[in-house]
Motif scaffolding. Sequence first.
Motif, PDB file in Angstrom:
ATOM      1  N   HIS A 188      70.914 -82.609  29.567  1.00 12.98           N
ATOM      2  CA  HIS A 188      70.339 -83.583  30.497  1.00 12.98           C
ATOM      3  C   HIS A 188      70.667 -83.261  31.954  1.00 12.98           C
ATOM      4  O   HIS A 188      70.527 -84.123  32.827  1.00 12.98           O
ATOM      5  N   GLU A 189      71.091 -82.050  32.226  1.00 10.83           N
ATOM      6  CA  GLU A 189      71.525 -81.719  33.582  1.00 10.83           C
ATOM      7  C   GLU A 189      70.360 -81.735  34.563  1.00 10.83           C
ATOM      8  O   GLU A 189      69.193 -81.537  34.202  1.00 10.83           O
ATOM      9  N   LEU A 190      70.696 -81.995  35.798  1.00  7.70           N
ATOM     10  CA  LEU A 190      69.735 -81.881  36.899  1.00  7.70           C
ATOM     11  C   LEU A 190      70.443 -81.195  38.058  1.00  7.70           C
ATOM     12  O   LEU A 190      71.461 -81.688  38.549  1.00  7.70           O
ATOM     13  N   VAL A 191      69.914 -80.055  38.457  1.00  9.00           N
ATOM     14  CA  VAL A 191      70.435 -79.320  39.604  1.00  9.00           C
ATOM     15  C   VAL A 191      69.334 -79.312  40.659  1.00  9.00           C
ATOM     16  O   VAL A 191      68.242 -78.787  40.434  1.00  9.00           O
ATOM     17  N   THR A 192      69.610 -79.904  41.799  1.00 11.94           N
ATOM     18  CA  THR A 192      68.621 -80.041  42.857  1.00 11.94           C
ATOM     19  C   THR A 192      68.994 -79.151  44.038  1.00 11.94           C
ATOM     20  O   THR A 192      70.135 -79.187  44.508  1.00 11.94           O
ATOM     21  N   THR A 193      68.035 -78.365  44.503  1.00 14.14           N
ATOM     22  CA  THR A 193      68.258 -77.512  45.667  1.00 14.14           C
ATOM     23  C   THR A 193      67.794 -78.247  46.921  1.00 14.14           C
ATOM     24  O   THR A 193      66.674 -78.754  46.973  1.00 14.14           O
ATOM     25  N   TYR A 194      68.675 -78.298  47.915  1.00  9.97           N
ATOM     26  CA  TYR A 194      68.350 -78.929  49.190  1.00  9.97           C
ATOM     27  C   TYR A 194      68.234 -77.880  50.284  1.00  9.97           C
ATOM     28  O   TYR A 194      68.965 -76.885  50.282  1.00  9.97           O
ATOM     29  N   SER A 195      67.322 -78.123  51.210  1.00 14.58           N
ATOM     30  CA  SER A 195      67.129 -77.227  52.348  1.00 14.58           C
ATOM     31  C   SER A 195      67.028 -78.046  53.630  1.00 14.58           C
ATOM     32  O   SER A 195      66.845 -79.269  53.582  1.00 14.58           O
ATOM     33  N   ALA A 196      67.157 -77.362  54.746  1.00 16.69           N
ATOM     34  CA  ALA A 196      66.984 -77.977  56.066  1.00 16.69           C
ATOM     35  C   ALA A 196      65.870 -77.250  56.789  1.00 16.69           C
ATOM     36  O   ALA A 196      65.622 -76.059  56.552  1.00 16.69           O
ATOM     37  N   ALA A 197      65.174 -77.955  57.672  1.00 20.92           N
ATOM     38  CA  ALA A 197      64.071 -77.350  58.423  1.00 20.92           C
ATOM     39  C   ALA A 197      63.882 -78.078  59.740  1.00 20.92           C
ATOM     40  O   ALA A 197      64.319 -79.225  59.914  1.00 20.92           O
ATOM     41  N   VAL A 198      63.202 -77.407  60.661  1.00 20.41           N
ATOM     42  CA  VAL A 198      62.896 -77.972  61.976  1.00 20.41           C
ATOM     43  C   VAL A 198      61.504 -78.592  61.951  1.00 20.41           C
ATOM     44  O   VAL A 198      60.533 -77.966  61.498  1.00 20.41           O
ATOM     45  N   ASN A 199      61.413 -79.806  62.426  1.00 21.27           N
ATOM     46  CA  ASN A 199      60.117 -80.473  62.579  1.00 21.27           C
ATOM     47  C   ASN A 199      59.238 -79.645  63.515  1.00 21.27           C
ATOM     48  O   ASN A 199      59.682 -79.222  64.590  1.00 21.27           O
ATOM     49  N   ALA A 200      57.996 -79.431  63.120  1.00 16.42           N
ATOM     50  CA  ALA A 200      57.080 -78.670  63.966  1.00 16.42           C
ATOM     51  C   ALA A 200      56.868 -79.338  65.317  1.00 16.42           C
ATOM     52  O   ALA A 200      56.498 -78.670  66.291  1.00 16.42           O
ATOM     53  N   ASN A 201      57.123 -80.637  65.386  1.00 14.15           N
ATOM     54  CA  ASN A 201      56.940 -81.385  66.630  1.00 14.15           C
ATOM     55  C   ASN A 201      58.279 -81.721  67.305  1.00 14.15           C
ATOM     56  O   ASN A 201      58.334 -82.624  68.146  1.00 14.15           O
ATOM     57  N   ALA A 202      59.330 -81.004  66.958  1.00 12.27           N
ATOM     58  CA  ALA A 202      60.639 -81.268  67.578  1.00 12.27           C
ATOM     59  C   ALA A 202      60.569 -81.077  69.085  1.00 12.27           C
ATOM     60  O   ALA A 202      59.917 -80.155  69.581  1.00 12.27           O
ATOM     61  N   ALA A 203      61.275 -81.950  69.812  1.00 19.93           N
ATOM     62  CA  ALA A 203      61.249 -81.883  71.275  1.00 19.93           C
ATOM     63  C   ALA A 203      61.989 -80.653  71.796  1.00 19.93           C
ATOM     64  O   ALA A 203      61.628 -80.084  72.831  1.00 19.93           O
ATOM     65  N   ASP A 204      63.036 -80.251  71.102  1.00 20.67           N
ATOM     66  CA  ASP A 204      63.849 -79.101  71.534  1.00 20.67           C
ATOM     67  C   ASP A 204      64.028 -78.180  70.325  1.00 20.67           C
ATOM     68  O   ASP A 204      65.037 -78.244  69.616  1.00 20.67           O
TER      69      ASP A 204
END
Length: 232
Positions: A188-204
Motif C-alpha cells: 500500500h505504499e505511496l512515494v510522491t515526487t515533489y519538484s519546484a518551479a518558477v512561475n512564468a509570470n514571476a516578477a523577478d
Amino acid sequence: MSLTLLSAGAAKGLAAGILPDFERANGLTVQGFFSAVGAIHQKFMDGEPCDVLILTARQLELLAEAGQVLAQSVKVIGNVRTAVAVPAGHPPPDVSSSAALRDTLLDATAIYIPDPYKSTAGIHVMSVLRALGIALSVEQRIKAFPNGETAMRVLSEAASAGAIGITQTTEIRYTPGVMLVGPLPPEHELVTTYSAAVNANAADIPSAMKLVAALTGELSAAARTHSGFEVP
C-alpha cells in the motif's frame, strides 16, 4: 524585494530550514504559503501571487507543458513516503504488512488524515481503506483536516490510546509531539515526487531561479534528507 512561495505542505519543514539563510544571502524576504497540493494548485490556477511553486512532479510537468511555469526551471526536490504516526510516547502499532495495517486501523480509536479530496496522502489513505475492505467499518473514526500539518498537530494532542495518523513523512517529522512509526507497507505504499518551479509570470525571475536552486541543489541535499525527503 519579496518573493512569494506557494507550496505543498510536504515541503514546509524543508523551507523552514532553507529560507533564513537564503534570505540573508540574497537580501530577499520570502513569503511562504503551505497547504494540500490540491489547494495550492487551485490557488495558483486562480492567479494568486506566486514566484516559486512546489507541487508534485507530475503537476509541474503539466503546468510546464501549458507554459504556466518555466520548463527550464523545474527541478526535483525529492521523494516522500506516506507513513503512519502516533502521539509521542504512545506505543507504535504494527504496520509492517497489509494484514497488520488492517488490524491496526480496525483497532484505532481515531484516524487522523489530511483532506481526502485535495491532499496526496488523504486521497491515498481512502484508497487504502477501500483496498483493505474496511472503509465503512472505520469511517466514523476518520478525522480529516485541511492538510497534513493540521492533522498531525491535532493528533499530537490526542490523549486516547489507539489514536493514529497517516500523512506524508515530512509532515510527521516537522510536527512536534508526534512520532513516526514507519511507512505504509509495500502493498500500500505511496512515494510522491515533489519538484519546484518558477512561475512564468514571476516578477523577478532571476531571484526566483535562485530560490529554486536553493531548494533543490546539492547544498540543500542534507536539509532535504533531514526533513524527510529521499533525495535522488
